[in-house]
Design a protein around this motif. Structure first.
Motif, PDB file in Angstrom:
ATOM      1  N   ILE A 191       6.916   9.741  -1.086  1.00 43.59           N
ATOM      2  CA  ILE A 191       5.875   8.573  -0.606  1.00 43.59           C
ATOM      3  C   ILE A 191       4.992   8.409  -1.802  1.00 43.59           C
ATOM      4  CG2 ILE A 191       4.401   7.861   1.057  1.00 43.59           C
ATOM      5  CD1 ILE A 191       5.796   9.455   3.117  1.00 43.59           C
ATOM      6  N   LYS A 231      -1.842   0.689  -4.707  1.00 44.30           N
ATOM      7  CA  LYS A 231      -2.102  -0.878  -4.709  1.00 44.30           C
ATOM      8  C   LYS A 231      -0.914  -1.357  -5.553  1.00 44.30           C
ATOM      9  CE  LYS A 231      -6.735  -1.037  -3.012  1.00 44.30           C
ATOM     10  NZ  LYS A 231      -8.104  -1.451  -3.191  1.00 44.30           N
ATOM     11  N   GLU A 280       8.162   4.271  -0.047  1.00 37.28           N
ATOM     12  CA  GLU A 280       8.939   5.275   0.539  1.00 37.28           C
ATOM     13  C   GLU A 280      10.236   5.399   0.074  1.00 37.28           C
ATOM     14  OE1 GLU A 280       9.847   8.100   4.517  1.00 37.28           O
ATOM     15  OE2 GLU A 280       8.578   6.478   4.631  1.00 37.28           O
ATOM     16  N   ALA A 328       0.660  -1.253  -0.232  1.00 41.40           N
ATOM     17  CA  ALA A 328       0.008  -0.073   0.109  1.00 41.40           C
ATOM     18  C   ALA A 328       0.767   1.052  -0.026  1.00 41.40           C
ATOM     19  CB  ALA A 328      -0.742   0.084   1.175  1.00 41.40           C
ATOM     20  N   LYS A 329       2.075   1.145   0.332  1.00 39.66           N
ATOM     21  CA  LYS A 329       2.856   2.359   0.574  1.00 39.66           C
ATOM     22  C   LYS A 329       4.341   2.091   0.333  1.00 39.66           C
ATOM     23  CE  LYS A 329       4.146   5.743   3.929  1.00 39.66           C
ATOM     24  NZ  LYS A 329       3.863   6.278   5.422  1.00 39.66           N
ATOM     25  N   GLU A 366       1.644   6.068  -2.454  1.00 38.27           N
ATOM     26  CA  GLU A 366       0.616   5.527  -2.051  1.00 38.27           C
ATOM     27  C   GLU A 366      -0.180   4.745  -3.058  1.00 38.27           C
ATOM     28  OE1 GLU A 366      -1.219   6.712   1.433  1.00 38.27           O
ATOM     29  OE2 GLU A 366       0.532   7.663   2.131  1.00 38.27           O
TER      30      GLU A 366
END
Length: 120
Positions: A29, A33, A22, A19-20, A31
């Motif tokens: 970042i 799927k 970084e 989901a994330k 975000e």
């Protein structure tokens, strides 16, 4: 930093999404799927086998010599790894008709189809 989780600790499903993400350099970042690559769904031991296999230019004979095991032992391990990859590719929520279609198309064996149907 831990290894990416590739199986749900609650229900053991492998149908997970990232989901994330970084960037540690610029702190950007992302975000959304993101799918987990198939190879990352393999156990560490299988990933090591693949890494060693590539470093040996795909030579099981060379790997066997380096690891001190027989060629048939490594060949069996490679066959099991191939089966595991095929299972991961097919492991998704499928219906009875999907399973039967995979069987008919020769993408899975009757034994695998039976296992999948049993799980439904």
């Amino acid at each position: 930093m831990g290894k990416i989780i590739t199986q749900c600790p609650s229900c053991e499903s492998i149908n997970l999404l990232i989901a994330k993400i970084e960037c540690t350099d610029c702190n950007t970042i992302f975000e959304g799927k993101f799918k987990i690559p198939t190879l990352l769904k393999l156990p560490s031991e299988d990933l090591k086998f693949i890494f060693d296999f590539v470093k040996c230019s795909g030579s099981l004979k060379e790997m066997a010599a380096k690891e001190g095991v027989s060629y048939p032992t490594l060949r069996n391990k490679l066959n099991l790894l191939i089966e595991a990859l095929e299972e991961i590719e097919v492991e998704r929520e499928v219906s009875k008709s999907d399973i039967l279609q995979l069987l008919e198309d020769g993408k899975i064996s009757a034994k695998d189809a039976a296992k999948m149907l049993y799980k439904l």
